[in-house]
Motif scaffolding. Structure first.
Motif, PDB file in Angstrom:
ATOM      1  N   THR A 432       0.836  -1.252  -0.087  1.00  0.00           N
ATOM      2  CA  THR A 432      -0.009  -0.114   0.038  1.00  0.00           C
ATOM      3  C   THR A 432       1.022   1.371  -0.118  1.00  0.00           C
ATOM      4  OG1 THR A 432      -0.129   0.376   2.434  1.00  0.00           O
ATOM      5  CG2 THR A 432      -1.602  -1.155   1.540  1.00  0.00           C
ATOM      6  N   GLY A 433       2.264   0.894   0.130  1.00  0.00           N
ATOM      7  CA  GLY A 433       3.007   2.418   0.316  1.00  0.00           C
ATOM      8  C   GLY A 433       3.246   2.677   1.602  1.00  0.00           C
ATOM      9  N   ARG A 434       2.973   1.906   2.522  1.00  0.00           N
ATOM     10  CA  ARG A 434       3.069   2.352   4.070  1.00  0.00           C
ATOM     11  C   ARG A 434       3.870   1.249   4.714  1.00  0.00           C
ATOM     12  NH1 ARG A 434       2.968   7.332   4.584  1.00  0.00           N
ATOM     13  NH2 ARG A 434       3.193   6.682   6.754  1.00  0.00           N
ATOM     14  N   THR A 435       4.447   1.268   5.851  1.00  0.00           N
ATOM     15  CA  THR A 435       4.897   0.093   6.543  1.00  0.00           C
ATOM     16  C   THR A 435       4.305   0.059   7.940  1.00  0.00           C
ATOM     17  OG1 THR A 435       6.620   1.685   7.557  1.00  0.00           O
ATOM     18  CG2 THR A 435       7.110   0.470   5.278  1.00  0.00           C
ATOM     19  N   VAL A 436       4.554  -1.151   8.573  1.00  0.00           N
ATOM     20  CA  VAL A 436       3.950  -1.241   9.992  1.00  0.00           C
ATOM     21  C   VAL A 436       4.904  -2.055  10.619  1.00  0.00           C
ATOM     22  CG1 VAL A 436       1.592  -1.192   9.089  1.00  0.00           C
ATOM     23  CG2 VAL A 436       2.979  -3.280   9.420  1.00  0.00           C
ATOM     24  N   SER A 437       4.996  -2.088  12.081  1.00  0.00           N
ATOM     25  CA  SER A 437       5.813  -2.581  12.977  1.00  0.00           C
ATOM     26  C   SER A 437       4.893  -3.563  13.746  1.00  0.00           C
ATOM     27  CB  SER A 437       6.769  -1.681  13.771  1.00  0.00           C
ATOM     28  OG  SER A 437       7.464  -0.833  13.126  1.00  0.00           O
ATOM     29  N   ILE A 438       5.637  -4.590  13.936  1.00  0.00           N
ATOM     30  CA  ILE A 438       4.417  -5.738  14.505  1.00  0.00           C
ATOM     31  C   ILE A 438       5.234  -6.351  15.772  1.00  0.00           C
ATOM     32  CG2 ILE A 438       3.357  -7.793  14.205  1.00  0.00           C
ATOM     33  CD1 ILE A 438       2.669  -7.127  11.429  1.00  0.00           C
ATOM     34  N   GLY A 439       4.537  -6.630  16.838  1.00  0.00           N
ATOM     35  CA  GLY A 439       4.999  -7.293  17.885  1.00  0.00           C
ATOM     36  C   GLY A 439       4.415  -8.647  18.134  1.00  0.00           C
ATOM     37  N   VAL A 440       4.908  -9.709  18.249  1.00  0.00           N
ATOM     38  CA  VAL A 440       4.053 -11.170  18.596  1.00  0.00           C
ATOM     39  C   VAL A 440       4.281 -11.789  19.779  1.00  0.00           C
ATOM     40  CG1 VAL A 440       3.727 -13.279  17.409  1.00  0.00           C
ATOM     41  CG2 VAL A 440       4.605 -11.339  15.776  1.00  0.00           C
ATOM     42  N   ALA A 441       3.049 -12.149  20.367  1.00  0.00           N
ATOM     43  CA  ALA A 441       3.482 -12.820  21.402  1.00  0.00           C
ATOM     44  C   ALA A 441       2.039 -13.964  21.642  1.00  0.00           C
ATOM     45  CB  ALA A 441       2.937 -12.036  22.795  1.00  0.00           C
ATOM     46  N   VAL A 442       2.473 -15.334  21.929  1.00  0.00           N
ATOM     47  CA  VAL A 442       1.619 -16.324  22.163  1.00  0.00           C
ATOM     48  C   VAL A 442       1.382 -16.429  23.856  1.00  0.00           C
ATOM     49  CG1 VAL A 442       1.592 -18.820  21.978  1.00  0.00           C
ATOM     50  CG2 VAL A 442       2.770 -17.511  20.306  1.00  0.00           C
ATOM     51  N   GLN A 443       0.140 -16.643  23.962  1.00  0.00           N
ATOM     52  CA  GLN A 443      -0.356 -16.659  25.597  1.00  0.00           C
ATOM     53  C   GLN A 443       0.156 -17.957  26.111  1.00  0.00           C
ATOM     54  OE1 GLN A 443      -4.505 -17.164  26.127  1.00  0.00           O
ATOM     55  NE2 GLN A 443      -4.460 -16.197  28.223  1.00  0.00           N
ATOM     56  N   GLN A 444       1.017 -17.765  27.121  1.00  0.00           N
ATOM     57  CA  GLN A 444       1.569 -18.878  28.146  1.00  0.00           C
ATOM     58  C   GLN A 444       0.302 -19.380  29.060  1.00  0.00           C
ATOM     59  OE1 GLN A 444       4.852 -16.823  29.659  1.00  0.00           O
ATOM     60  NE2 GLN A 444       6.161 -17.113  27.803  1.00  0.00           N
ATOM     61  N   ASP A 445       0.622 -20.589  29.745  1.00  0.00           N
ATOM     62  CA  ASP A 445      -0.157 -21.249  30.697  1.00  0.00           C
ATOM     63  C   ASP A 445      -0.128 -20.366  31.887  1.00  0.00           C
ATOM     64  OD1 ASP A 445      -0.589 -23.455  29.014  1.00  0.00           O
ATOM     65  OD2 ASP A 445       0.891 -24.635  29.950  1.00  0.00           O
ATOM     66  N   GLY A 446      -1.228 -20.094  32.377  1.00  0.00           N
ATOM     67  CA  GLY A 446      -1.481 -19.004  33.626  1.00  0.00           C
ATOM     68  C   GLY A 446      -1.228 -17.617  33.055  1.00  0.00           C
ATOM     69  N   GLU A 447      -1.015 -17.270  31.919  1.00  0.00           N
ATOM     70  CA  GLU A 447      -1.061 -15.943  31.713  1.00  0.00           C
ATOM     71  C   GLU A 447      -2.248 -15.257  31.230  1.00  0.00           C
ATOM     72  OE1 GLU A 447       2.267 -13.234  29.222  1.00  0.00           O
ATOM     73  OE2 GLU A 447       1.285 -14.953  28.269  1.00  0.00           O
ATOM     74  N   SER A 448      -2.520 -14.189  31.634  1.00  0.00           N
ATOM     75  CA  SER A 448      -3.902 -13.403  31.591  1.00  0.00           C
ATOM     76  C   SER A 448      -3.540 -12.755  30.299  1.00  0.00           C
ATOM     77  CB  SER A 448      -4.075 -12.174  32.383  1.00  0.00           C
ATOM     78  OG  SER A 448      -3.324 -11.162  32.125  1.00  0.00           O
ATOM     79  N   PRO A 449      -4.750 -12.547  29.347  1.00  0.00           N
ATOM     80  CA  PRO A 449      -4.725 -12.034  27.918  1.00  0.00           C
ATOM     81  C   PRO A 449      -4.052 -10.855  28.027  1.00  0.00           C
ATOM     82  CG  PRO A 449      -7.018 -13.362  28.178  1.00  0.00           C
ATOM     83  CD  PRO A 449      -6.057 -13.138  29.535  1.00  0.00           C
ATOM     84  N   ASP A 450      -4.401  -9.865  29.027  1.00  0.00           N
ATOM     85  CA  ASP A 450      -3.851  -8.531  29.211  1.00  0.00           C
ATOM     86  C   ASP A 450      -2.178  -8.462  29.240  1.00  0.00           C
ATOM     87  OD1 ASP A 450      -6.103  -7.279  28.936  1.00  0.00           O
ATOM     88  OD2 ASP A 450      -6.371  -7.061  31.111  1.00  0.00           O
ATOM     89  N   SER A 451      -1.654  -9.656  30.010  1.00  0.00           N
ATOM     90  CA  SER A 451      -0.366  -9.626  30.076  1.00  0.00           C
ATOM     91  C   SER A 451       0.113 -10.194  28.751  1.00  0.00           C
ATOM     92  CB  SER A 451      -0.066 -10.862  31.006  1.00  0.00           C
ATOM     93  OG  SER A 451      -0.356 -10.528  32.312  1.00  0.00           O
ATOM     94  N   THR A 452      -0.641 -11.075  27.718  1.00  0.00           N
ATOM     95  CA  THR A 452       0.079 -11.327  26.573  1.00  0.00           C
ATOM     96  C   THR A 452       0.055 -10.076  25.784  1.00  0.00           C
ATOM     97  OG1 THR A 452      -1.041 -13.508  26.969  1.00  0.00           O
ATOM     98  CG2 THR A 452      -0.297 -12.977  24.719  1.00  0.00           C
ATOM     99  N   LEU A 453      -0.943  -9.263  25.731  1.00  0.00           N
ATOM    100  CA  LEU A 453      -0.886  -8.149  24.931  1.00  0.00           C
ATOM    101  C   LEU A 453       0.219  -7.244  25.378  1.00  0.00           C
ATOM    102  CD1 LEU A 453      -2.358  -6.545  22.683  1.00  0.00           C
ATOM    103  CD2 LEU A 453      -3.734  -5.733  24.529  1.00  0.00           C
ATOM    104  N   HIS A 454       0.669  -7.076  26.578  1.00  0.00           N
ATOM    105  CA  HIS A 454       1.733  -6.339  27.088  1.00  0.00           C
ATOM    106  C   HIS A 454       2.876  -6.732  26.688  1.00  0.00           C
ATOM    107  CE1 HIS A 454       3.678  -3.384  29.677  1.00  0.00           C
ATOM    108  NE2 HIS A 454       4.588  -4.455  30.136  1.00  0.00           N
ATOM    109  N   ARG A 455       3.256  -8.052  26.508  1.00  0.00           N
ATOM    110  CA  ARG A 455       4.380  -8.525  26.079  1.00  0.00           C
ATOM    111  C   ARG A 455       4.482  -8.337  24.487  1.00  0.00           C
ATOM    112  NH1 ARG A 455       5.558 -13.642  25.676  1.00  0.00           N
ATOM    113  NH2 ARG A 455       3.484 -14.572  26.120  1.00  0.00           N
ATOM    114  N   ALA A 456       3.315  -8.291  23.750  1.00  0.00           N
ATOM    115  CA  ALA A 456       3.377  -7.920  22.351  1.00  0.00           C
ATOM    116  C   ALA A 456       3.801  -6.782  22.004  1.00  0.00           C
ATOM    117  CB  ALA A 456       1.994  -8.454  21.751  1.00  0.00           C
TER     118      ALA A 456
END
Length: 476
Positions: A432-456
């Protein structure tokens, strides 16, 4: 002086013989009893699904209809047994329509087979009456009334106005357009007494034949198929004529010239047609009600179909309005990204070890807004949203959670799979003529979704620090 109850019965017997309908029989009974007692008198007969009052003496209020089992009259109808209530204040189901009522006697009206067809109800403003004597009289009069109603053909049939009221409730409770159309065509057939009913509604590409959940065999099926295959011009003319000239009916009499639009319906077997416009404008649609018989619809029938069409349109507009609200609630108004629920609901259903969150940020987006304005920035976001959505797999979901911030929720078997999906998103953005930066995190056992998003987000920050336009997998 005591009341001669045998005379009461004789008077009712004599006057009932003059009644020519079930309703008139009820009216004669009430009027005759009213000459012998100051009590409130009512006759209620069973019509389709409830007791309907067909006659009553003057009162502050009279129930027009009562469901089976409701109150004293409902119980008496359901049980087929007379009830005497010496003191209505001790009756928990009694509704005081007059504050001076003290006592009540209600007797079932039975047909020849002994089945209840209604009730005869008497109420008095004093308990100082001979309830035992009146009970016998009320039961005897109810028996005479039942015999006479049987001779006259039974309780009255449901009127068309009552049918319309009943069907209006079904229209209001319809949850989908298909359910609404099914209820509406059934109502149109029932109220009009004609064989078929078809709605032509406006759609994105012009008028279309609405499809209910069930189209019965016979005339309605043939008309539905004929209109569906007739083409847009025919539907537009039928719709336009109804809105320009209002409701009309056509008789398929022989030896009269017809139009091409009529010929389509005549070929399907229509000989009588009522055409009623829907809604306030031509682009709403039209209701076509027809029959194989050559009939001459009376004005009342046409008026009832007009009322039904108006109610159907109101309900259809309500359903469409609710659908728009649901779409707005589950989609981003700028980019149009649609979801089955909110982002919070989606990540609340995440699976540790399987759900990956891809935090996406548009590179140098502030510069676009500052240099070219917010309209240009909005166009960039819309183009990127389409590109990113197109790069995802079926079942993956993309959410816009901030101005230029997106999150993709994907299900993977291993972290490398999530990184590969993120790389596809980067490449789609570049196109599209633009660029993006992406952080990836896979949820771990016992980890809350909010914590996973924070790591991403932390991984995304590292991509930004290292020059943008890339992907980074978050550390465990």
């Amino acid at each position: 002086m005591s009341l001669d109850h045998s005379r009461v019965v004789r008077d009712v017997t004599t006057r009932l013989s003059t009644a020519s309908t079930a309703v008139e029989a009820g009216q004669v009974t009430v009027a005759t009893l009213g000459r012998h007692t100051p009590g409130r008198i009512a006759v209620l007969l069973w019509v389709r699904d409830r007791l309907r009052c067909v006659a009553a003496t003057g009162s502050w209020q009279v129930f027009a209809s009562v469901p089976a089992g409701a109150g004293t009259v409902g119980r008496v109808y359901a049980s087929g047994k007379t009830e005497t209530v010496p003191e209505v204040t001790n009756e928990p189901d009694y509704v005081a329509l007059r504050p001076d009522v003290r006592a009540e006697i209600c007797a079932p009206i039975l047909d020849r087979a002994g089945q209840p067809i209604g009730v005869l109800d008497l109420e008095w403003p004093t308990a100082e009456i001979d309830l035992d004597a009146w009970r016998q009289t009320v039961e005897r009069v109810a028996s005479l009334l039942g015999i006479r109603i049987g001779q006259l053909g039974g309780p009255p049939a449901e009127t068309r106005s009552e049918k319309l009221l009943r069907h209006a409730s079904a229209l209001t409770s319809a949850a989908t357009e298909s359910e609404l159309m099914t209820a509406a065509v059934s109502a149109a057939r029932d109220v009009s007494g004609l064989a078929s009913a078809v709605f032509v509604l406006d759609g994105p590409t012009g008028p279309r034949v609405a499809t209910p959940s069930l189209v019965p065999d016979g005339l309605e099926s043939r008309v539905h198929a004929a209109l569906a295959g007739a083409g847009r011009p025919v539907l537009e003319r039928l719709r336009g004529q109804a809105h320009r000239y209002g409701a009309s009916y056509t008789l398929g009499e022989g030896h009269h010239p017809t139009t091409a639009d009529q010929d389509v319906l005549i070929a399907a077997g229509v000989r009588t047609l009522i055409s009623v416009p829907l809604g306030p404008t031509e682009f709403c649609g039209v209701l076509l009600v027809g029959d194989t018989r050559t009939l001459r619809p009376d004005p009342t029938t046409v008026n009832l179909i007009e009322l039904l069409a108006a109610q159907s349109w109101i309900c259809l507009e309500r359903l469409r309005g609710l659908a728009q609200l649901r779409e707005r609630a589950s989609s981003d108004p700028l980019t149009g990204l649609r979801h089955q629920g909110s982002f919070g609901e989606r990540i609340a259903e995440s699976n540790p070890g399987r759900t990956a969150l891809l935090a996406v940020d548009v590179d140098d987006f502030k510069t676009v807004n500052d240099t070219y304005g917010h309209q240009a920035g909005d166009r960039v976001l819309v183009d990127l949203a389409r590109a990113l959505q197109g790069a995802l797999r079926h079942g993956d979901e993309l959410y816009r959670i901030g101005g230029d911030e997106f999150v993709a929720v994907v299900e993977v078997l291993r972290p490398e799979e999530a990184v590969g999906i993120a790389q596809r998103l980067v490449e789609a953005a570049r196109r599209t003529g633009r660029t993006v930066s992406i952080g990836v995190a896979v949820q771990q056992d016992g980890e809350s979704p909010d914590s996973t998003l924070h790591r991403a987000d932390d991984a995304l920050y590292l991509v930004k620090r290292d020059g943008r336009d890339g992907v980074r997998l978050a550390a465990d």
